[in-house]
Write a protein that holds these residues in place. Structure first.
Motif, PDB file in Angstrom:
ATOM      1  N   TYR A 139       6.777 -16.317 -14.278  1.00  0.00           N
ATOM      2  CA  TYR A 139       5.479 -16.185 -13.608  1.00  0.00           C
ATOM      3  C   TYR A 139       4.353 -16.759 -14.464  1.00  0.00           C
ATOM      4  O   TYR A 139       4.270 -16.490 -15.668  1.00  0.00           O
ATOM      5  CB  TYR A 139       5.226 -14.699 -13.340  1.00  0.00           C
ATOM      6  CG  TYR A 139       3.897 -14.355 -12.731  1.00  0.00           C
ATOM      7  CD1 TYR A 139       2.869 -13.836 -13.510  1.00  0.00           C
ATOM      8  CD2 TYR A 139       3.675 -14.493 -11.366  1.00  0.00           C
ATOM      9  CE1 TYR A 139       1.657 -13.481 -12.948  1.00  0.00           C
ATOM     10  CE2 TYR A 139       2.465 -14.139 -10.794  1.00  0.00           C
ATOM     11  CZ  TYR A 139       1.466 -13.625 -11.586  1.00  0.00           C
ATOM     12  OH  TYR A 139       0.278 -13.270 -11.025  1.00  0.00           O
ATOM     13  N   ALA A 156      -5.550  -8.392 -11.928  1.00  0.00           N
ATOM     14  CA  ALA A 156      -4.292  -8.061 -11.231  1.00  0.00           C
ATOM     15  C   ALA A 156      -3.309  -9.230 -11.272  1.00  0.00           C
ATOM     16  O   ALA A 156      -2.541  -9.447 -10.346  1.00  0.00           O
ATOM     17  CB  ALA A 156      -4.548  -7.627  -9.787  1.00  0.00           C
ATOM     18  N   ARG A 157      -3.341 -10.000 -12.363  1.00  0.00           N
ATOM     19  CA  ARG A 157      -2.372 -11.084 -12.528  1.00  0.00           C
ATOM     20  C   ARG A 157      -1.476 -10.847 -13.735  1.00  0.00           C
ATOM     21  O   ARG A 157      -0.347 -11.317 -13.780  1.00  0.00           O
ATOM     22  CB  ARG A 157      -3.102 -12.423 -12.745  1.00  0.00           C
ATOM     23  CG  ARG A 157      -4.023 -12.829 -11.626  1.00  0.00           C
ATOM     24  CD  ARG A 157      -3.264 -13.393 -10.454  1.00  0.00           C
ATOM     25  NE  ARG A 157      -4.138 -13.723  -9.344  1.00  0.00           N
ATOM     26  CZ  ARG A 157      -4.709 -14.902  -9.162  1.00  0.00           C
ATOM     27  NH1 ARG A 157      -4.486 -15.866 -10.040  1.00  0.00           N
ATOM     28  NH2 ARG A 157      -5.499 -15.120  -8.120  1.00  0.00           N
ATOM     29  N   ASN A 158      -2.038 -10.213 -14.768  1.00  0.00           N
ATOM     30  CA  ASN A 158      -1.326 -10.166 -16.033  1.00  0.00           C
ATOM     31  C   ASN A 158      -1.143  -8.754 -16.571  1.00  0.00           C
ATOM     32  O   ASN A 158      -0.059  -8.353 -16.914  1.00  0.00           O
ATOM     33  CB  ASN A 158      -2.065 -11.032 -17.052  1.00  0.00           C
ATOM     34  CG  ASN A 158      -1.158 -11.448 -18.185  1.00  0.00           C
ATOM     35  OD1 ASN A 158       0.024 -11.652 -17.994  1.00  0.00           O
ATOM     36  ND2 ASN A 158      -1.706 -11.566 -19.372  1.00  0.00           N
ATOM     37  N   GLY A 159      -2.203  -8.003 -16.657  1.00  0.00           N
ATOM     38  CA  GLY A 159      -2.098  -6.653 -17.205  1.00  0.00           C
ATOM     39  C   GLY A 159      -2.044  -5.624 -16.093  1.00  0.00           C
ATOM     40  O   GLY A 159      -2.278  -5.924 -14.928  1.00  0.00           O
ATOM     41  N   ASN A 160      -1.714  -4.382 -16.455  1.00  0.00           N
ATOM     42  CA  ASN A 160      -1.652  -3.309 -15.476  1.00  0.00           C
ATOM     43  C   ASN A 160      -3.011  -3.103 -14.815  1.00  0.00           C
ATOM     44  O   ASN A 160      -4.028  -2.975 -15.489  1.00  0.00           O
ATOM     45  CB  ASN A 160      -1.185  -2.021 -16.150  1.00  0.00           C
ATOM     46  CG  ASN A 160      -1.084  -0.885 -15.166  1.00  0.00           C
ATOM     47  OD1 ASN A 160      -1.996  -0.082 -15.037  1.00  0.00           O
ATOM     48  ND2 ASN A 160       0.003  -0.842 -14.426  1.00  0.00           N
ATOM     49  N   ARG A 161      -3.030  -3.068 -13.502  1.00  0.00           N
ATOM     50  CA  ARG A 161      -4.269  -3.045 -12.734  1.00  0.00           C
ATOM     51  C   ARG A 161      -5.081  -1.784 -12.991  1.00  0.00           C
ATOM     52  O   ARG A 161      -6.303  -1.847 -13.161  1.00  0.00           O
ATOM     53  CB  ARG A 161      -3.923  -3.157 -11.244  1.00  0.00           C
ATOM     54  CG  ARG A 161      -5.082  -2.982 -10.289  1.00  0.00           C
ATOM     55  CD  ARG A 161      -6.044  -4.113 -10.362  1.00  0.00           C
ATOM     56  NE  ARG A 161      -7.072  -4.007  -9.342  1.00  0.00           N
ATOM     57  CZ  ARG A 161      -8.227  -4.630  -9.382  1.00  0.00           C
ATOM     58  NH1 ARG A 161      -8.527  -5.402 -10.410  1.00  0.00           N
ATOM     59  NH2 ARG A 161      -9.108  -4.494  -8.410  1.00  0.00           N
ATOM     60  N   VAL A 162      -4.392  -0.643 -13.060  1.00  0.00           N
ATOM     61  CA  VAL A 162      -5.107   0.619 -13.273  1.00  0.00           C
ATOM     62  C   VAL A 162      -5.803   0.590 -14.631  1.00  0.00           C
ATOM     63  O   VAL A 162      -6.977   0.937 -14.776  1.00  0.00           O
ATOM     64  CB  VAL A 162      -4.136   1.818 -13.179  1.00  0.00           C
ATOM     65  CG1 VAL A 162      -4.817   3.102 -13.608  1.00  0.00           C
ATOM     66  CG2 VAL A 162      -3.595   1.955 -11.765  1.00  0.00           C
ATOM     67  N   ASN A 216       4.652  -5.045 -14.200  1.00  0.00           N
ATOM     68  CA  ASN A 216       3.738  -4.352 -15.117  1.00  0.00           C
ATOM     69  C   ASN A 216       2.312  -4.298 -14.580  1.00  0.00           C
ATOM     70  O   ASN A 216       1.507  -3.481 -15.027  1.00  0.00           O
ATOM     71  CB  ASN A 216       3.743  -5.009 -16.500  1.00  0.00           C
ATOM     72  CG  ASN A 216       3.086  -6.384 -16.501  1.00  0.00           C
ATOM     73  OD1 ASN A 216       3.451  -7.245 -15.713  1.00  0.00           O
ATOM     74  ND2 ASN A 216       2.108  -6.582 -17.350  1.00  0.00           N
ATOM     75  N   VAL A 217       1.984  -5.133 -13.595  1.00  0.00           N
ATOM     76  CA  VAL A 217       0.644  -5.117 -13.005  1.00  0.00           C
ATOM     77  C   VAL A 217       0.498  -3.941 -12.043  1.00  0.00           C
ATOM     78  O   VAL A 217      -0.552  -3.301 -11.973  1.00  0.00           O
ATOM     79  CB  VAL A 217       0.345  -6.444 -12.264  1.00  0.00           C
ATOM     80  CG1 VAL A 217      -0.989  -6.384 -11.537  1.00  0.00           C
ATOM     81  CG2 VAL A 217       0.351  -7.601 -13.244  1.00  0.00           C
ATOM     82  N   GLN A 219       2.798   1.817 -13.236  1.00  0.00           N
ATOM     83  CA  GLN A 219       2.360   2.462 -14.470  1.00  0.00           C
ATOM     84  C   GLN A 219       3.549   2.666 -15.386  1.00  0.00           C
ATOM     85  O   GLN A 219       4.571   3.237 -14.968  1.00  0.00           O
ATOM     86  CB  GLN A 219       1.742   3.827 -14.153  1.00  0.00           C
ATOM     87  CG  GLN A 219       0.323   3.752 -13.644  1.00  0.00           C
ATOM     88  CD  GLN A 219      -0.659   3.321 -14.725  1.00  0.00           C
ATOM     89  OE1 GLN A 219      -1.006   2.160 -14.823  1.00  0.00           O
ATOM     90  NE2 GLN A 219      -1.098   4.250 -15.533  1.00  0.00           N
ATOM     91  N   LEU A 231      -6.425   1.598  -4.171  1.00  0.00           N
ATOM     92  CA  LEU A 231      -5.796   2.795  -4.739  1.00  0.00           C
ATOM     93  C   LEU A 231      -5.690   2.665  -6.250  1.00  0.00           C
ATOM     94  O   LEU A 231      -5.887   3.634  -6.984  1.00  0.00           O
ATOM     95  CB  LEU A 231      -4.413   3.000  -4.126  1.00  0.00           C
ATOM     96  CG  LEU A 231      -4.410   3.663  -2.754  1.00  0.00           C
ATOM     97  CD1 LEU A 231      -3.059   3.508  -2.090  1.00  0.00           C
ATOM     98  CD2 LEU A 231      -4.784   5.124  -2.867  1.00  0.00           C
ATOM     99  N   MET A 232      -5.396   1.452  -6.705  1.00  0.00           N
ATOM    100  CA  MET A 232      -5.240   1.260  -8.149  1.00  0.00           C
ATOM    101  C   MET A 232      -6.567   1.281  -8.886  1.00  0.00           C
ATOM    102  O   MET A 232      -6.598   1.491 -10.104  1.00  0.00           O
ATOM    103  CB  MET A 232      -4.482  -0.044  -8.420  1.00  0.00           C
ATOM    104  CG  MET A 232      -2.996   0.078  -8.100  1.00  0.00           C
ATOM    105  SD  MET A 232      -2.006  -1.274  -8.758  1.00  0.00           S
ATOM    106  CE  MET A 232      -2.377  -2.553  -7.577  1.00  0.00           C
ATOM    107  N   MET A 272       0.794  -1.223   0.000  1.00  0.00           N
ATOM    108  CA  MET A 272       0.000   0.000   0.000  1.00  0.00           C
ATOM    109  C   MET A 272       0.833   1.282   0.000  1.00  0.00           C
ATOM    110  O   MET A 272       0.521   2.202  -0.758  1.00  0.00           O
ATOM    111  CB  MET A 272      -0.972  -0.020   1.184  1.00  0.00           C
ATOM    112  CG  MET A 272      -1.959   1.124   1.179  1.00  0.00           C
ATOM    113  SD  MET A 272      -1.383   2.653   1.943  1.00  0.00           S
ATOM    114  CE  MET A 272      -1.651   2.281   3.666  1.00  0.00           C
ATOM    115  N   GLY A 321      -3.912  -1.392  -1.365  1.00  0.00           N
ATOM    116  CA  GLY A 321      -3.165  -1.149  -2.600  1.00  0.00           C
ATOM    117  C   GLY A 321      -4.039  -1.293  -3.829  1.00  0.00           C
ATOM    118  O   GLY A 321      -4.028  -0.432  -4.716  1.00  0.00           O
ATOM    119  N   HIS A 377       1.724   2.321  -3.491  1.00  0.00           N
ATOM    120  CA  HIS A 377       0.622   2.860  -4.282  1.00  0.00           C
ATOM    121  C   HIS A 377       0.211   4.230  -3.774  1.00  0.00           C
ATOM    122  O   HIS A 377      -0.137   5.120  -4.566  1.00  0.00           O
ATOM    123  CB  HIS A 377      -0.568   1.904  -4.239  1.00  0.00           C
ATOM    124  CG  HIS A 377      -0.256   0.548  -4.788  1.00  0.00           C
ATOM    125  ND1 HIS A 377       0.161   0.353  -6.091  1.00  0.00           N
ATOM    126  CD2 HIS A 377      -0.255  -0.673  -4.212  1.00  0.00           C
ATOM    127  CE1 HIS A 377       0.376  -0.934  -6.291  1.00  0.00           C
ATOM    128  NE2 HIS A 377       0.142  -1.593  -5.178  1.00  0.00           N
TER     129      HIS A 377
END
Lengths: 174, 142
Positions: free
Chosen positions: A140, B121-127, A119-120, A123, B16-17, A97, B13, A100
Motif C-alpha cells: 500500500y 486516515a491513510r497511514n496512522g490509526n485514525r482514532v 492499522n488505520v 485499534q 465514529l472514529m 460503518m 465510519g 466501527h
C-alpha cells in the motif's frame, strides 16, 4: 416493508457491503454462509446494508444452500442497527460503518479489511476484533492509496479460523 | 464559556472514529461543542452527550453554514481532515482560532496547524490521529 428478526436464535450479523469502494468487496459471502450453515447449530444469519444493497443480498441468499438467512438491507435505522449489534453474537463484516459501530459497542467482530491498512481502522490491542487484511495491502502506498488488490485471495477457511479464534471455538466448533 | 465548531464532513465510519477526540475536547475544555456533518450522518451523532448542536448539511461546501457560524463567533473552528475546501470553510467561519492539519500547504488558511506527511486516515490509526490533533491544539491554547 415487513420483516421479522428471529427471536429464539442466536444471531450472527453479516455486513458485506462497503460504501463506494470496490477495493473492499469480497466475493465469497455465499460460500461463507454455506460453511456457517454446516457448522452452526442454533444461530441465524442476518444480512445488513442499505436499501440499494437489497438485490445484492438477495443474490447472496439465492446462491447459498443455507436458508436460515434473513435480508435486512434497508430495514434498519442507525439506532436499530446499534440495537441489533448489541444483541448479536458476532458481526462478520468488511471495514465499513457497522464495523466501527460494533467497535464502539464492544461487539465481537471478524473483519475482512481492504482499501485501507488495518492499522488505520483497527485499534491496536482491541480484544473484540479479529481481522484478515487484503494481502495486497503489504504494498500500500499512503500517498496514492494504490496497491495490488487481492482481497478475493482471502478464503472462507481463513474467516472461519478467525471466528474460532475470537469465540474460543464456541461458534464454529466444527 | 468557550465555543468550538468542528467541520466533520465524513462518512459514518470516519465520524465514529473521530468521536473519541470530540469526547476529549468536551471533557478537557468544558466548551460548547457543535458539529457540522452530512445529513446522512446525523443519526450517528444524535444522542452523543459530548456534542451540543449538530448542523446537518447536504453539500460538500456548505457556504451559508460557514457564514452563519462566523456570526456565532466561535473560539475555535476545526476539522479532522486535510481537505482544502473544508479549510476554506474554516477560514470563513473562524474569527479566532482556526485549527487543523497542514498537508502540502493546505493549512495556509489556518492559524494553528500541525504538519502531516500523508492525508488523514491513510497511514496512522485514525482514532489516534484525531486525538493527537486536539491534544496538541488545545494544550497549546492552554
Amino acid at each position: 416493508m415487513i420483516f421479522a428478526i428471529p427471536e429464539y436464535k442466536n444471531r450472527i450479523v453479516i455486513a458485506p457491503f462497503p460504501r463506494q469502494d470496490q477495493k473492499r468487496c469480497w466475493d465469497k459471502w455465499s460460500k461463507l454462509c454455506d460453511a456457517l450453515g454446516n457448522i452452526l447449530f442454533d444461530e441465524c444469519l442476518l444480512l445488513i446494508g442499505n436499501e440499494e444493497n437489497w438485490d445484492e443480498a438477495e443474490q447472496i441468499i439465492e446462491q447459498s444452500q443455507n436458508k436460515d438467512i434473513s435480508n435486512l438491507c434497508g430495514c434498519l435505522s442507525t439506532l436499530g442497527l446499534g440495537m441489533l449489534l448489541k444483541e448479536c453474537r458476532l458481526l462478520i463484516c468488511v471495514n465499513s460503518m457497522p464495523m466501527h459501530l460494533a467497535a464502539a459497542l464492544g461487539v465481537n467482530r471478524v473483519a475482512i479489511i481492504g482499501g485501507t491498512p488495518a492499522n488505520v481502522v483497527v485499534q491496536e490491542g482491541d480484544p473484540t476484533i479479529r481481522y484478515i487484511e487484503d494481502p495486497g495491502l503489504a504494498l500500500y502506498d499512503p500517498e496514492t492509496t494504490e496497491y495490488p488488490v487481492r482481497i478475493n485471495d482471502i478464503t472462507v477457511e481463513q474467516v472461519l479460523e478467525k471466528i474460532k479464534e475470537l469465540t474460543d471455538g464456541k461458534v464454529c466448533s466444527g | 464559556m468557550r465555543k468550538i465548531l468542528i467541520f466533520d464532513l465524513n462518512y459514518m465510519g470516519d465520524m465514529l472514529m473521530s468521536s473519541p477526540a470530540i469526547r476529549w475536547i468536551k471533557e478537557n475544555t468544558g466548551a460548547e461543542v457543535d458539529v457540522v456533518c452530512y445529513d446522512f450522518c446525523v443519526d450517528i451523532m444524535r444522542g452523543n452527550p459530548y456534542i451540543d448542536n449538530i448542523y446537518a448539511v447536504k453539500r460538500r461546501f456548505p457556504l451559508w453554514t460557514a457564514i452563519e457560524a462566523r456570526r456565532r463567533n466561535y473560539d475555535v473552528v476545526m476539522q479532522f481532515n486535510t481537505s482544502l475546501l473544508t479549510n476554506l470553510l474554516i477560514w470563513i467561519a473562524g474569527r479566532k482560532i482556526r485549527l487543523g492539519y497542514d498537508y502540502r500547504g493546505r493549512g495556509v488558511l489556518l492559524n494553528r496547524r500541525i504538519s502531516i506527511q500523508y492525508r488523514t486516515a491513510r497511514n496512522g490509526n485514525r482514532v489516534g490521529e484525531c486525538l493527537r490533533l486536539v491534544q496538541w491544539g488545545f494544550n497549546w491554547n492552554e
